[in-house]
Write a protein that holds these residues in place. Structure first.
Motif, short mmCIF file in Angstrom:
data_model
loop_
_atom_site.label_atom_id
_atom_site.label_comp_id
_atom_site.label_asym_id
_atom_site.label_seq_id
_atom_site.Cartn_x
_atom_site.Cartn_y
_atom_site.Cartn_z
N ASP A 164 42.50 37.86 39.30
CA ASP A 164 43.86 38.36 39.21
C ASP A 164 44.80 37.31 39.79
O ASP A 164 44.80 37.07 41.00
CB ASP A 164 44.00 39.69 39.97
CG ASP A 164 45.36 40.32 39.77
OD1 ASP A 164 45.90 40.24 38.66
OD2 ASP A 164 45.91 40.89 40.74
N LEU A 165 45.58 36.66 38.92
CA LEU A 165 46.50 35.62 39.34
C LEU A 165 47.84 36.22 39.73
O LEU A 165 48.28 37.24 39.19
CB LEU A 165 46.72 34.62 38.19
CG LEU A 165 45.48 33.92 37.65
CD1 LEU A 165 45.84 33.14 36.39
CD2 LEU A 165 44.88 33.00 38.69
N THR A 261 43.74 38.23 34.71
CA THR A 261 44.90 39.11 34.70
C THR A 261 45.99 38.47 35.55
O THR A 261 45.71 37.59 36.36
CB THR A 261 44.56 40.51 35.24
OG1 THR A 261 44.10 40.39 36.60
CG2 THR A 261 43.49 41.18 34.40
N ILE A 262 47.22 38.91 35.34
CA ILE A 262 48.35 38.37 36.09
C ILE A 262 49.20 39.51 36.61
O ILE A 262 49.51 40.45 35.87
CB ILE A 262 49.21 37.44 35.20
CG1 ILE A 262 48.42 36.20 34.80
CG2 ILE A 262 50.49 37.02 35.94
CD1 ILE A 262 49.16 35.28 33.84
N PHE A 278 45.45 33.91 43.88
CA PHE A 278 44.53 34.72 43.08
C PHE A 278 43.64 35.57 43.96
O PHE A 278 43.37 35.22 45.12
CB PHE A 278 43.68 33.84 42.15
CG PHE A 278 42.83 32.82 42.85
CD1 PHE A 278 41.50 33.08 43.17
CD2 PHE A 278 43.34 31.58 43.20
CE1 PHE A 278 40.70 32.14 43.80
CE2 PHE A 278 42.56 30.63 43.83
CZ PHE A 278 41.24 30.91 44.14
N SER A 279 43.20 36.68 43.40
CA SER A 279 42.23 37.57 44.04
C SER A 279 41.02 37.69 43.13
O SER A 279 41.14 37.61 41.90
CB SER A 279 42.82 38.96 44.30
OG SER A 279 43.88 38.89 45.22
N LEU A 280 39.86 37.92 43.72
CA LEU A 280 38.59 37.95 42.98
C LEU A 280 37.99 39.34 43.03
O LEU A 280 37.86 39.94 44.10
CB LEU A 280 37.61 36.94 43.59
CG LEU A 280 38.10 35.49 43.62
CD1 LEU A 280 37.29 34.68 44.62
CD2 LEU A 280 38.02 34.88 42.25
N PHE A 281 37.62 39.85 41.87
CA PHE A 281 37.02 41.18 41.75
C PHE A 281 35.80 41.10 40.83
O PHE A 281 35.67 40.18 40.02
CB PHE A 281 38.02 42.18 41.17
CG PHE A 281 39.27 42.35 42.00
CD1 PHE A 281 39.33 43.29 43.01
CD2 PHE A 281 40.39 41.57 41.74
CE1 PHE A 281 40.48 43.45 43.77
CE2 PHE A 281 41.54 41.71 42.49
CZ PHE A 281 41.59 42.65 43.51
N ARG A 291 40.06 35.78 48.10
CA ARG A 291 41.35 35.39 47.55
C ARG A 291 41.64 33.95 47.92
O ARG A 291 41.02 33.37 48.80
CB ARG A 291 42.47 36.31 48.01
CG ARG A 291 42.75 36.33 49.49
CD ARG A 291 44.00 37.14 49.83
NE ARG A 291 43.99 38.46 49.22
CZ ARG A 291 45.04 39.28 49.24
NH1 ARG A 291 46.16 38.92 49.84
NH2 ARG A 291 44.96 40.46 48.67
N GLY A 292 42.60 33.38 47.21
CA GLY A 292 42.95 32.00 47.49
C GLY A 292 44.25 31.63 46.80
O GLY A 292 44.95 32.50 46.27
#
Length: 390
Positions: A164-165, A261-262, A278-281, A291-292
């Motif tokens: 998720d950006l 996704t954004i 961004f977050s990671l799922f 996240r980073g």
């Protein structure tokens, strides 16, 4: 001496990690750092505690309210227990590795401690594993970090990965260009984080439709980019939008099937980022895995990176295969035990002569017993009883 219930009590948000979970976590850390190293990210090890002035400098200022502080009895200076490892990596890059060639690729793994947990993550001690790419600008650098995160998580066996950006600089840039005061920008950002369209309208006034459109633009990357392109953004915000589009283009060229996704209005938790975050799922994971994003290091170097949260990652990964444990009778030759270990066995040596080795193996959770020069499978208690009855 048996521990009392009082001695077993730990502070809120802290816990013990017991077998086999502690060993599994250590193995995951080793696997992650090996994957990072295979793409040129070299490991460093910052201290758990350091002077507050350096720990909370630059990007570390965003972690001030999460940081435990105490007085150093030797120097009489205030120190802080790290609440995040990224500021420490930035400090090392700016001091110890100041003359190392750029871009600098570093990895790390360790524990952090925070004053308070959150509703979703009540733990206050957390394991972090991550990388930082320091001294590199442009969409190719952002894409390298995001792709490394995706490839690493896939290599661990996680499925249904989603990245998720977000662009935490977009709303402040647009609001500032449109003449919003600083306090109004803060209120607007908070309303957008809550996805509260009515509050956004109240804070944005005649520009309400523009900022409400940012909420509506959230979704799959291609659709979100198209929605953002239709917005009449001020010059500064349009430049941020272009950067996001360039990063997405790099990612989709490299991994066309990557699920992106954004959420262009998301800002919460990305306070010190100054570019794409961004977050990671992953499918089956209850919380975000990490996240980073892009930030400026302590010496003003353009940087980007990510941190993975070990607790969330461990919960999402398939349970490890139990090790083969074999009970060795007292006085088993050490050469025989070493040979078994080379074959992948975990050897448990008996410390006294035992008449019923099978029962002793069951008690010690061993699957086999070494008897007569062979590994013999331990008969489960229930199976033995059924056989006797028959």
């Amino acid at each position: 001496m048996q521990a009392s219930a009082a001695n077993a009590l730990l502070p809120t948000g802290l816990s013990d990690l017991l077998p086999p979970d502690a060993a599994f976590e250590a193995a995951v850390v080793d696997r992650l750092t090996a994957l990072f190293a295979s793409q040129g990210y070299e490991r460093i090890k910052p201290p758990l505690i350091e002077f507050e002035t350096s720990l909370l400098a630059g990007a570390g200022a965003a972690m001030a309210e999460h940081t435990f502080r105490l007085m150093d009895p030797i120097s009489h200076r205030m120190m802080g227990l790290r609440a995040d490892m990224t500021p420490q990596v930035a400090r090392i890059a700016a001091t110890r590795l100041k003359n190392a060639p750029r871009p600098l690729r570093l990895s790390y793994a360790g524990q952090v401690l925070r004053v308070k947990g959150t509703e979703l993550k009540p733990a206050r001690q957390l394991g972090q594993v991550g990388i930082e790419l320091i001294g590199a600008e442009g969409p190719a650098a952002d894409a390298e970090v995001i792709l490394l995160a995706a490839e690493t998580l896939s290599a661990l066996g996680l499925e249904g990965l989603t990245i998720d950006l977000n662009l935490p600089t977009l709303v402040p840039a647009a609001a500032a260009a449109l003449g919003f005061r600083k306090a109004a920008v803060k209120s607007l950002v908070q309303a957008l984080d809550r996805k509260d369209a009515a509050a956004v309208a109240a804070h944005a006034g005649r520009h309400a439709l523009l900022f409400q459109a940012l909420i509506a633009a959230a979704g799959p990357a291609r659709r979100a980019i198209a929605a953002l392109e239709r917005l009449d953004l001020p010059t500064e915000a349009a430049e941020e939008r272009r950067r996001l589009g360039d990063v997405v283009a790099h990612l989709l060229r490299a991994m066309p099937k990557l699920h992106l996704t954004i959420d262009p209005a998301e800002h919460r938790g990305f306070e010190y980022y100054n570019g794409v975050g961004f977050s990671l799922f992953a499918r089956g994971a209850r919380n975000e895995l990490g996240r980073g994003g892009r930030y400026v290091s302590g010496e003003g170097e353009p940087s980007t990176g990510f941190s993975l949260y070990l607790d969330s990652l461990i919960q999402a990964l398939p349970a490890p295969v139990a090790a083969r444990r074999i009970l060795l009778p007292l006085d088993t030759p050490r050469a025989a035990a070493a040979a078994l270990r080379r074959q992948g066995w975990v050897t448990i040596g008996a410390l006294h002569a035992t008449a019923d080795m099978m029962e002793e193996a069951r008690r010690l959770h061993c699957s086999h017993v070494w008897q007569g020069g062979k590994a013999r499978s331990v008969v489960k208690t229930g199976a033995r009883r059924r056989k006797t009855k028959a």
